[in-house]
Design a protein around this motif. Structure first.
Motif, PDB file in Angstrom:
ATOM      1  N   VAL A  38      -6.369   5.272  -9.534  1.00  0.00           N
ATOM      2  CA  VAL A  38      -7.177   4.375  -8.725  1.00  0.00           C
ATOM      3  C   VAL A  38      -6.655   3.083  -9.547  1.00  0.00           C
ATOM      4  CG1 VAL A  38      -9.294   3.396  -8.038  1.00  0.00           C
ATOM      5  CG2 VAL A  38      -8.863   5.795  -7.595  1.00  0.00           C
ATOM      6  N   MET A  39      -6.700   3.391 -10.896  1.00  0.00           N
ATOM      7  CA  MET A  39      -6.728   2.057 -11.767  1.00  0.00           C
ATOM      8  C   MET A  39      -5.508   1.539 -12.057  1.00  0.00           C
ATOM      9  SD  MET A  39      -9.766   2.864 -14.418  1.00  0.00           S
ATOM     10  CE  MET A  39      -9.420   4.469 -15.070  1.00  0.00           C
ATOM     11  N   LEU A  40      -4.416   2.515 -12.088  1.00  0.00           N
ATOM     12  CA  LEU A  40      -2.862   2.099 -12.452  1.00  0.00           C
ATOM     13  C   LEU A  40      -2.491   0.774 -11.759  1.00  0.00           C
ATOM     14  CD1 LEU A  40      -0.572   2.977 -14.188  1.00  0.00           C
ATOM     15  CD2 LEU A  40       0.267   4.442 -12.407  1.00  0.00           C
ATOM     16  N   PRO A  41      -2.542   0.562 -10.541  1.00  0.00           N
ATOM     17  CA  PRO A  41      -2.017  -0.504  -9.903  1.00  0.00           C
ATOM     18  C   PRO A  41      -2.684  -1.774 -10.217  1.00  0.00           C
ATOM     19  CG  PRO A  41      -2.295   1.217  -8.263  1.00  0.00           C
ATOM     20  CD  PRO A  41      -3.075   1.594  -9.143  1.00  0.00           C
ATOM     21  N   TRP A  42      -3.717  -1.807 -10.866  1.00  0.00           N
ATOM     22  CA  TRP A  42      -4.469  -3.031 -11.130  1.00  0.00           C
ATOM     23  C   TRP A  42      -4.774  -3.466 -12.698  1.00  0.00           C
ATOM     24  CZ3 TRP A  42      -4.058  -4.516  -6.467  1.00  0.00           C
ATOM     25  CH2 TRP A  42      -4.212  -3.847  -5.507  1.00  0.00           C
ATOM     26  N   LEU A  43      -3.883  -2.547 -13.336  1.00  0.00           N
ATOM     27  CA  LEU A  43      -4.204  -2.763 -14.797  1.00  0.00           C
ATOM     28  C   LEU A  43      -3.534  -4.121 -15.323  1.00  0.00           C
ATOM     29  CD1 LEU A  43      -3.578   0.665 -16.239  1.00  0.00           C
ATOM     30  CD2 LEU A  43      -5.586  -0.242 -15.863  1.00  0.00           C
ATOM     31  N   ALA A  44      -2.716  -4.882 -14.509  1.00  0.00           N
ATOM     32  CA  ALA A  44      -2.195  -6.144 -14.711  1.00  0.00           C
ATOM     33  C   ALA A  44      -2.426  -6.948 -13.439  1.00  0.00           C
ATOM     34  CB  ALA A  44      -0.868  -6.234 -15.049  1.00  0.00           C
ATOM     35  N   ASN A  45      -2.426  -8.116 -13.539  1.00  0.00           N
ATOM     36  CA  ASN A  45      -2.738  -9.069 -12.365  1.00  0.00           C
ATOM     37  C   ASN A  45      -1.909 -10.410 -12.461  1.00  0.00           C
ATOM     38  OD1 ASN A  45      -4.712 -11.228 -11.202  1.00  0.00           O
ATOM     39  ND2 ASN A  45      -5.160  -9.619 -10.145  1.00  0.00           N
ATOM     40  N   ALA A  46      -1.483 -10.800 -11.397  1.00  0.00           N
ATOM     41  CA  ALA A  46      -0.489 -11.837 -11.455  1.00  0.00           C
ATOM     42  C   ALA A  46      -1.373 -13.472 -11.543  1.00  0.00           C
ATOM     43  CB  ALA A  46       0.296 -11.747 -10.214  1.00  0.00           C
TER      44      ALA A  46
ATOM     45  N   LEU B 240       0.729  -1.271   0.040  1.00  0.00           N
ATOM     46  CA  LEU B 240      -0.062   0.027   0.000  1.00  0.00           C
ATOM     47  C   LEU B 240       0.648   1.376  -0.100  1.00  0.00           C
ATOM     48  CD1 LEU B 240      -2.931   1.190   0.038  1.00  0.00           C
ATOM     49  CD2 LEU B 240      -2.651   1.014   2.679  1.00  0.00           C
ATOM     50  N   VAL B 241       1.887   1.417   0.970  1.00  0.00           N
ATOM     51  CA  VAL B 241       2.833   2.677   0.843  1.00  0.00           C
ATOM     52  C   VAL B 241       3.437   2.897  -0.321  1.00  0.00           C
ATOM     53  CG1 VAL B 241       4.570   3.748   2.373  1.00  0.00           C
ATOM     54  CG2 VAL B 241       2.780   2.588   3.494  1.00  0.00           C
ATOM     55  N   PRO B 242       4.305   1.830  -0.846  1.00  0.00           N
ATOM     56  CA  PRO B 242       4.858   2.045  -1.931  1.00  0.00           C
ATOM     57  C   PRO B 242       4.045   2.276  -3.171  1.00  0.00           C
ATOM     58  CG  PRO B 242       5.670  -0.146  -0.836  1.00  0.00           C
ATOM     59  CD  PRO B 242       4.615   0.436  -0.220  1.00  0.00           C
ATOM     60  N   LEU B 243       2.895   1.873  -3.317  1.00  0.00           N
ATOM     61  CA  LEU B 243       2.027   2.059  -4.321  1.00  0.00           C
ATOM     62  C   LEU B 243       1.512   3.652  -4.290  1.00  0.00           C
ATOM     63  CD1 LEU B 243      -0.136  -0.931  -4.934  1.00  0.00           C
ATOM     64  CD2 LEU B 243       1.514  -0.220  -6.501  1.00  0.00           C
ATOM     65  N   TYR B 244       1.151   4.116  -2.951  1.00  0.00           N
ATOM     66  CA  TYR B 244       0.646   5.353  -2.767  1.00  0.00           C
ATOM     67  C   TYR B 244       1.840   6.256  -3.061  1.00  0.00           C
ATOM     68  CZ  TYR B 244      -1.096   9.423  -0.643  1.00  0.00           C
ATOM     69  OH  TYR B 244      -1.578  10.775  -0.279  1.00  0.00           O
ATOM     70  N   TRP B 245       3.111   6.148  -2.772  1.00  0.00           N
ATOM     71  CA  TRP B 245       4.233   6.737  -2.903  1.00  0.00           C
ATOM     72  C   TRP B 245       4.499   7.175  -4.762  1.00  0.00           C
ATOM     73  CZ3 TRP B 245       8.829   6.183  -5.470  1.00  0.00           C
ATOM     74  CH2 TRP B 245       9.892   7.179  -5.211  1.00  0.00           C
TER      75      TRP B 245
ATOM     76  N   TRP C  31      -7.608   0.565  -1.342  1.00  0.00           N
ATOM     77  CA  TRP C  31      -6.963   1.545  -2.227  1.00  0.00           C
ATOM     78  C   TRP C  31      -7.532   2.810  -2.684  1.00  0.00           C
ATOM     79  CZ3 TRP C  31      -2.412   2.984  -3.343  1.00  0.00           C
ATOM     80  CH2 TRP C  31      -2.275   3.561  -4.435  1.00  0.00           C
ATOM     81  N   PRO C  32      -8.806   2.761  -3.245  1.00  0.00           N
ATOM     82  CA  PRO C  32      -9.687   4.127  -3.286  1.00  0.00           C
ATOM     83  C   PRO C  32      -9.676   4.940  -2.108  1.00  0.00           C
ATOM     84  CG  PRO C  32     -10.660   2.169  -4.287  1.00  0.00           C
ATOM     85  CD  PRO C  32      -9.744   1.658  -3.311  1.00  0.00           C
ATOM     86  N   LEU C  33      -9.719   4.132  -1.026  1.00  0.00           N
ATOM     87  CA  LEU C  33      -9.973   5.207   0.097  1.00  0.00           C
ATOM     88  C   LEU C  33      -8.656   5.760   0.497  1.00  0.00           C
ATOM     89  CD1 LEU C  33     -11.456   6.005   2.962  1.00  0.00           C
ATOM     90  CD2 LEU C  33     -10.548   3.875   3.936  1.00  0.00           C
ATOM     91  N   SER C  34      -7.350   5.428   0.133  1.00  0.00           N
ATOM     92  CA  SER C  34      -6.340   5.572   0.214  1.00  0.00           C
ATOM     93  C   SER C  34      -5.938   6.749  -0.598  1.00  0.00           C
ATOM     94  CB  SER C  34      -5.086   4.868   0.360  1.00  0.00           C
ATOM     95  OG  SER C  34      -5.063   3.670   1.259  1.00  0.00           O
ATOM     96  N   ILE C  35      -6.200   6.610  -1.782  1.00  0.00           N
ATOM     97  CA  ILE C  35      -5.618   7.534  -2.929  1.00  0.00           C
ATOM     98  C   ILE C  35      -6.542   8.727  -3.379  1.00  0.00           C
ATOM     99  CG2 ILE C  35      -6.415   6.091  -5.016  1.00  0.00           C
ATOM    100  CD1 ILE C  35      -2.901   7.471  -4.688  1.00  0.00           C
ATOM    101  N   LEU C  36      -7.886   8.613  -2.968  1.00  0.00           N
ATOM    102  CA  LEU C  36      -8.922   9.546  -3.258  1.00  0.00           C
ATOM    103  C   LEU C  36      -9.314  10.527  -2.101  1.00  0.00           C
ATOM    104  CD1 LEU C  36     -11.462   7.481  -5.451  1.00  0.00           C
ATOM    105  CD2 LEU C  36      -9.752   8.840  -6.185  1.00  0.00           C
ATOM    106  N   GLN C  37      -9.541  11.647  -2.609  1.00  0.00           N
ATOM    107  CA  GLN C  37      -9.778  12.669  -1.559  1.00  0.00           C
ATOM    108  C   GLN C  37     -11.257  13.124  -1.972  1.00  0.00           C
ATOM    109  OE1 GLN C  37      -6.421  13.322  -2.442  1.00  0.00           O
ATOM    110  NE2 GLN C  37      -5.941  11.729  -1.017  1.00  0.00           N
TER     111      GLN C  37
ATOM    112  N   GLY D 121       1.842  12.298 -10.075  1.00  0.00           N
ATOM    113  CA  GLY D 121       1.007  13.193 -10.079  1.00  0.00           C
ATOM    114  C   GLY D 121      -0.489  12.724 -10.573  1.00  0.00           C
ATOM    115  N   LEU D 122      -0.700  11.544  -9.895  1.00  0.00           N
ATOM    116  CA  LEU D 122      -1.885  10.660 -10.222  1.00  0.00           C
ATOM    117  C   LEU D 122      -2.911  10.528  -9.184  1.00  0.00           C
ATOM    118  CD1 LEU D 122      -0.839   8.131 -12.640  1.00  0.00           C
ATOM    119  CD2 LEU D 122      -1.907  10.325 -13.207  1.00  0.00           C
ATOM    120  N   ALA D 123      -2.474  11.240  -7.965  1.00  0.00           N
ATOM    121  CA  ALA D 123      -3.162  11.145  -6.666  1.00  0.00           C
ATOM    122  C   ALA D 123      -4.610  11.911  -6.905  1.00  0.00           C
ATOM    123  CB  ALA D 123      -2.685  11.668  -5.381  1.00  0.00           C
ATOM    124  N   ASP D 124      -5.748  11.176  -6.400  1.00  0.00           N
ATOM    125  CA  ASP D 124      -7.126  11.717  -6.449  1.00  0.00           C
ATOM    126  C   ASP D 124      -7.474  11.830  -7.866  1.00  0.00           C
ATOM    127  OD1 ASP D 124      -9.454  12.696  -5.311  1.00  0.00           O
ATOM    128  OD2 ASP D 124      -8.647  14.804  -5.301  1.00  0.00           O
ATOM    129  N   SER D 125      -7.260  10.549  -8.606  1.00  0.00           N
ATOM    130  CA  SER D 125      -7.728  10.738 -10.011  1.00  0.00           C
ATOM    131  C   SER D 125      -8.270   9.047 -10.232  1.00  0.00           C
ATOM    132  CB  SER D 125      -6.494  10.991 -10.856  1.00  0.00           C
ATOM    133  OG  SER D 125      -5.694  10.346 -10.852  1.00  0.00           O
TER     134      SER D 125
END
Length: 292
Positions: A157-165, A138-143, A226-232, A149-153
């Motif tokens: 929200v979608m960037l970390p989940w565009l690919a899935n292991a 969570l913290v590395p992704l938020y940083w 994740w949405p709770l962390s990145i969105l204001q 410059g994609l916070a609160d957008s």
């Protein structure tokens, strides 16, 4: 007149018929008992959303609304911006799911059919990320997202989940079963790698793709942390965050039916997606079970 003359000879099949009926009844009863626990919360949400505040306050609670009212469903949209949140969730879950399908098929094809140095090491490194708890990343992704410059957008929200292991692993396993001769025949006919992937291999993956889309959509629709962390901006909140706003009203009996109505509305898309995809999902599970 004998029993043989009246009803014909008593064959072994006719003797076994009551036993078969009893077995079917027992199986049906067992299925019903297994289904009750997961379906009960959905039933309770439904009847609670149809009750008025006075009936919700009665003790013991009633198992069916005496006076059915649908006012709670319209009140959900006036208490919080639920309609906007619903569209936000549809955008986030839809785009993320589509991206996961595309990236999983492409990466799975490379890992399954190409030979290059370090292939297995890279593949198992990707698989190993499945075992990392989300709170660790969570913290590395938020940083990372914030420095881009994609916070609160929506993009943040979608960037970390565009690919899935998991999707890459699943597609690699299915594509590995596609005969190499089929791919070589397409190459001989002059097809390029992208055409082979999307015109030859992808149609063979339909059950697996539907299963992956089902899992991905449900996960992204219900994703909360994740949405709770990145969105204001609450105007960009998905439906799960809008539900958390509704929970502030749950301390009052007057608004419990509103909370239940909101939870029921939020559950409808995932239920519909599962109902539409269940046949392909069962085919995927059946195909996986008979491998080897």
């Amino acid at each position: 007149m004998t029993a043989h003359a009246a009803g014909g000879p008593i064959t072994p099949a006719r003797r076994a018929r009551p036993g078969r009926l009893l077995k079917r009844a027992a199986v049906s009863l067992l299925i019903a008992l297994v289904m009750l626990p997961p379906l009960f919360p959905l039933y309770w949400m439904l009847i609670s959303s149809l009750k008025g505040p006075e009936e919700l306050a009665t003790t013991p609670p009633t198992w069916f609304p005496g006076d059915i009212t649908f006012g709670a469903f319209s009140e959900v949209f006036s208490v919080v911006p639920f309609g906007r949140a619903f569209l936000n969730s549809a955008l986030i879950a839809g785009v993320s799911t589509l991206s996961v399908l595309v990236t999983s098929v492409m990466a799975g094809y490379v890992f399954a059919k190409y030979r290059f140095r370090g292939r297995d090491v890279i593949f198992w490194a990707v698989v190993a990320t499945m075992f990392l708890p989300p709170i660790v990343t969570l913290v590395p992704l938020y940083w990372l997202v914030s420095t881009m410059g994609l916070a609160d957008s929506y993009a943040g929200v979608m960037l970390p989940w565009l690919a899935n292991a998991f999707g890459i692993f699943l597609m690699r396993q299915f594509i590995a079963d596609v005969p190499d001769e089929l791919i070589e025949a397409a190459r001989v006919d002059g097809a390029g790698e992208m055409r082979i992937l999307w015109k030859v291999i992808t149609p063979l993956l339909r059950p697996a793709l539907v299963s992956l889309a089902l899992f991905a959509f449900v996960f992204y629709w219900n994703n909360f942390l994740w949405p709770l962390s990145i969105l204001q901006d609450d105007g960009k909140y998905p439906v799960v965050l809008a539900l958390s706003q509704l929970l502030s009203y749950s301390t009052s009996v007057r608004y419990q039916n509103v909370v239940m109505a909101g939870a029921l509305i939020a559950s409808v898309p995932t239920i519909l997606v599962f109902l539409l995809a269940q046949r392909a999902f069962v085919q995927s599970v059946s195909r996986t079970g008979v491998k080897g």
